[in-house]
Design a protein around this motif. Structure first.
Motif, short mmCIF file in Angstrom:
data_model
loop_
_atom_site.label_atom_id
_atom_site.label_comp_id
_atom_site.label_asym_id
_atom_site.label_seq_id
_atom_site.Cartn_x
_atom_site.Cartn_y
_atom_site.Cartn_z
N ARG A 106 7.67 5.05 74.11
CA ARG A 106 7.01 5.57 72.90
C ARG A 106 6.07 6.72 73.24
O ARG A 106 4.85 6.60 73.11
N PRO A 107 6.66 7.85 73.66
CA PRO A 107 5.82 9.01 73.94
C PRO A 107 5.05 9.41 72.68
O PRO A 107 5.54 9.22 71.56
N LEU A 108 3.87 9.94 72.89
CA LEU A 108 2.96 10.10 71.76
C LEU A 108 2.32 11.48 71.71
O LEU A 108 1.86 12.01 72.72
N HIS A 109 2.32 12.04 70.50
CA HIS A 109 1.52 13.25 70.23
C HIS A 109 0.30 12.75 69.46
O HIS A 109 0.43 12.33 68.31
N TYR A 110 -0.85 12.76 70.09
CA TYR A 110 -2.07 12.18 69.55
C TYR A 110 -2.94 13.30 69.00
O TYR A 110 -3.46 14.13 69.74
N ILE A 111 -3.07 13.33 67.67
CA ILE A 111 -3.87 14.39 67.02
C ILE A 111 -5.15 13.73 66.50
O ILE A 111 -5.09 12.67 65.87
N SER A 112 -6.28 14.32 66.80
CA SER A 112 -7.53 13.71 66.37
C SER A 112 -8.44 14.75 65.75
O SER A 112 -8.67 15.81 66.35
N ILE A 113 -8.94 14.45 64.55
CA ILE A 113 -9.81 15.40 63.85
C ILE A 113 -11.27 14.99 64.01
O ILE A 113 -11.61 13.81 63.83
#
Ligand SMILES: C[S@@+](CC[C@H](N)C(=O)[O-])C[C@H]1O[C@@H](n2cnc3c(N)ncnc32)[C@H](O)[C@@H]1O
Length: 219
Positions: A75-82
């Motif tokens: 489960r590769p992940l693109h982690y976007i955090s605001i």
């Protein structure tokens, strides 16, 4: 003014005096992060490769590092955090996370530049956005949301029906959102917006219940 406090599981958090609010549960910052976000949302959701995750409120980066530690080839992940108000490097350096999580990983996450996607590991790409969740365009096709805003009593605008409607529209079918807040009013609002909502057991020694909301099927 911000102060560092040690929570019940030994991990640090930040206390914001003006708001009388902590960045994490005082019952255990690390435990909260592992249970509410990593286990109940990321590890629970296995659709889509790579997954796209949106965190509301990057704060200290604790949720990011806890998640990066378990991201793998399945489960590769693109982690976007605001984050609207990035925590200062001085304050970040006073947290004890280097002693309780993977030190190198936490450093790479902390040092990653803002507003740029950076491959932290082969399975974890981080995109920290310095911006305002309430007014910026939201990233689209999100599979997982870590909804980690300050409490509704402290920042009600983050928990409005309008902002949940906007968030809902940015999600993929079957996306899941978790949050520490299990208040009835918030649960009903999430249902009105279109989510199916479950009450889950909270973290060990922590809150009694948390919420997991799912955007069922294709919309
Ligand atoms: C409960 S803390 C998040 C803790 C964080 N997830 C962590 O792992 O340390 C809430 C965060 O939301 C941020 N915030 C407040 N208003 C915001 C806004 N309008 N847009 C984006 N972030 C906001 C705060 O600055 C704070 O860092």
């Amino acid at each position: 003014m911000q102060e560092i406090e040690i929570t019940d599981d030994g991990s640090a958090t930040i206390y914001v005096k003006e708001l009388d609010e902590h960045y994490h549960s005082v019952k255990g910052a690390l435990t909260e992060s592992e249970h509410i976000y990593c286990k109940s949302a990321y590890l629970h959701h296995s659709n889509g490769t790579p997954l796209r995750l949106l965190e509301i409120g990057y704060g200290t980066g604790l949720n990011a590092v806890v998640t990066a530690m378990v991201a793998d080839s399945t489960r590769p992940l693109h982690y976007i955090s605001i984050e609207k108000y990035p925590v200062s490097p001085t304050t970040l350096s006073q947290l004890n996370y280097g002693e309780i999580v993977d030190k190198e990983l936490y450093k790479a996450i902390t040092d990653a530049p803002w507003n740029k996607a950076v491959e932290i590991t082969p399975y974890f790409t981080l995109e920290k956005i310095e911006g305002d969740y309430l007014t910026d365009n939201l990233p689209q096709d999100i599979d997982i949301v870590y909804f980690d805003a300050f409490a509704p009593e402290k920042q009600p605008e983050m928990w409005s029906k309008e902002s949940f409607e906007r968030l809902f529209a940015s999600l993929s079918p079957n996306a899941v959102l978790t949050t520490y807040c299990a208040k009835g009013a918030i649960r009903r609002m999430l249902i009105e917006v279109g989510f199916s909502v479950e009450r889950l057991a909270g973290p060990p020694n922590g809150k009694r219940e948390i919420l997991r909301a799912t955007k069922k099927g294709s919309v």
